[in-house]
Design an enzyme around this catalytic site. Structure first.
Site, PDB file in Angstrom:
ATOM      1  N   ASP A  66      23.376 -67.003 -33.224  1.00  0.00           N
ATOM      2  CA  ASP A  66      23.762 -67.010 -31.777  1.00  0.00           C
ATOM      3  C   ASP A  66      22.314 -66.709 -30.852  1.00  0.00           C
ATOM      4  O   ASP A  66      21.794 -65.689 -31.072  1.00  0.00           O
ATOM      5  CB  ASP A  66      24.841 -65.924 -31.476  1.00  0.00           C
ATOM      6  CG  ASP A  66      25.123 -65.796 -29.883  1.00  0.00           C
ATOM      7  OD1 ASP A  66      26.155 -65.140 -29.722  1.00  0.00           O
ATOM      8  OD2 ASP A  66      24.447 -66.581 -28.926  1.00  0.00           O
ATOM      9  N   ASN A  72      30.925 -70.782 -26.453  1.00  0.00           N
ATOM     10  CA  ASN A  72      31.001 -72.415 -25.780  1.00  0.00           C
ATOM     11  C   ASN A  72      30.026 -72.730 -24.882  1.00  0.00           C
ATOM     12  O   ASN A  72      30.322 -73.730 -24.001  1.00  0.00           O
ATOM     13  CB  ASN A  72      32.552 -72.763 -25.732  1.00  0.00           C
ATOM     14  CG  ASN A  72      32.509 -74.335 -25.623  1.00  0.00           C
ATOM     15  OD1 ASN A  72      33.255 -74.907 -24.680  1.00  0.00           O
ATOM     16  ND2 ASN A  72      31.978 -75.099 -26.220  1.00  0.00           N
ATOM     17  N   CYS A  81      31.860 -71.985 -31.246  1.00  0.00           N
ATOM     18  CA  CYS A  81      31.114 -70.886 -31.387  1.00  0.00           C
ATOM     19  C   CYS A  81      31.787 -69.851 -30.473  1.00  0.00           C
ATOM     20  O   CYS A  81      32.843 -69.886 -29.859  1.00  0.00           O
ATOM     21  CB  CYS A  81      29.772 -71.190 -30.992  1.00  0.00           C
ATOM     22  SG  CYS A  81      29.417 -71.610 -29.305  1.00  0.00           S
ATOM     23  N   CYS A 114      26.568 -72.074 -25.779  1.00  0.00           N
ATOM     24  CA  CYS A 114      25.132 -72.376 -26.299  1.00  0.00           C
ATOM     25  C   CYS A 114      25.064 -73.231 -27.498  1.00  0.00           C
ATOM     26  O   CYS A 114      24.720 -74.510 -27.687  1.00  0.00           O
ATOM     27  CB  CYS A 114      24.544 -71.016 -26.914  1.00  0.00           C
ATOM     28  SG  CYS A 114      24.056 -69.907 -25.573  1.00  0.00           S
ATOM     29  N   ARG A 115      25.552 -72.804 -28.782  1.00  0.00           N
ATOM     30  CA  ARG A 115      25.465 -73.659 -30.070  1.00  0.00           C
ATOM     31  C   ARG A 115      26.557 -74.779 -29.965  1.00  0.00           C
ATOM     32  O   ARG A 115      26.084 -76.106 -30.381  1.00  0.00           O
ATOM     33  CB  ARG A 115      25.878 -72.758 -31.188  1.00  0.00           C
ATOM     34  CG  ARG A 115      24.749 -71.572 -31.425  1.00  0.00           C
ATOM     35  CD  ARG A 115      25.154 -70.571 -32.456  1.00  0.00           C
ATOM     36  NE  ARG A 115      26.049 -69.691 -31.593  1.00  0.00           N
ATOM     37  CZ  ARG A 115      26.609 -68.719 -32.492  1.00  0.00           C
ATOM     38  NH1 ARG A 115      26.476 -68.482 -33.698  1.00  0.00           N
ATOM     39  NH2 ARG A 115      27.656 -67.855 -32.009  1.00  0.00           N
ATOM     40  N   SER A 116      27.774 -74.629 -29.678  1.00  0.00           N
ATOM     41  CA  SER A 116      28.815 -75.632 -29.915  1.00  0.00           C
ATOM     42  C   SER A 116      28.563 -76.841 -28.975  1.00  0.00           C
ATOM     43  O   SER A 116      28.798 -77.923 -29.254  1.00  0.00           O
ATOM     44  CB  SER A 116      30.336 -75.004 -30.020  1.00  0.00           C
ATOM     45  OG  SER A 116      30.510 -74.439 -28.780  1.00  0.00           O
TER      46      SER A 116
END
Ligand SMILES: N#Cc1ccccc1-c1cc(NCCCN2CCCCC2)c2ccccc2n1
Length: 196
Positions: free
Chosen positions: A168, A16, A13, A18-20
């Site tokens: 995001d 690196n 993401c 939050c999401r990934s």
């Protein structure tokens, strides 16, 4: 590098944090629970340099704790905090057997954000990202990589509910992290099942 029978997936993401890292932690727990984690090399990275070396966002960590998903991406600080008496391993990652032990006991470990490297394109089977700008950034980076091995896709492509984009949540709320978690749960389950 994954073993010949092994498979490898890099979740990507923007930052690196939050999401990934959530996708990495969710996928690792699923692969562990299904007894397949030793067949997989699992990691996450950023398209940007915004947060290199930083731990996952506290809202993401809170979300993972609430769902009993250990968040790993063991960082250098794990070695520095334990304070090795020798300098033999300074800067290297912890021993894989130590990691396996931590994981087995669902001991949360640190994560430090890192940026995607040229080597990632040559060594991962899959690079699964979150939104169109991640996809554009990754595809642009492949222009300077010869014989890219990785299959670059949106993680949302695997969502049975067809929500293609994982937004995001950086400027969002706890609910937005919850939505990221739910999407990662659906997508990682479908991805693991289609590659087992
Ligand atoms: N950019 C954007 C953006 C646009 C829409 C929604 C979210 C974001 C956004 C912003 C972040 N950091 C603030 C700006 C960082 N600085 C930008 C200029 C260069 C120096 C760094 C994020 C950090 C980590 C993970 C995701 C992030 N996502």
């Amino acid at each position: 590098m994954a073993t010949s029978s092994g498979k490898s997936v890099l979740f990507v993401c923007l930052g690196n944090i939050c999401r990934s890292p959530i996708a990495e932690a969710v996928f690792r727990k699923m692969a562990t629970d299904s007894g397949e984690v030793n067949n997989w090399r699992i990691d996450s990275a950023a398209t940007s340099t915004y947060e290199i070396g930083n731990p996952p966002d506290y809202r993401g960590q809170a979300c993972m704790r609430k769902h009993g998903v250990p968040m790993r991406h063991v960082a250098r600080q794990w070695v520095i905090d334990s304070g090795a008496v020798s300098d033999w391993n300074t800067g290297s990652s912890p021993d894989t057997r130590a990691l396996a032990c931590l994981r087995k006991h669902s001991i949360e470990t640190d994560h430090s954000a890192r940026q995607v490297t040229k080597e990632d394109f040559l060594s991962f089977d899959y690079m699964l990202c979150m939104d169109e700008s991640n996809l554009r950034d990754l595809n642009r980076k492949t222009n300077s990589v010869k014989n890219c091995k990785a299959k670059i896709e949106l993680l949302g492509k695997y969502d049975p509910q067809k929500q293609l984009i994982i937004q995001d949540p950086y400027y969002g709320s706890e609910e937005d992290f919850e939505k990221v978690y739910e999407q990662c749960l659906r997508c990682c389950k479908a991805f693991l099942e289609s590659h087992s």
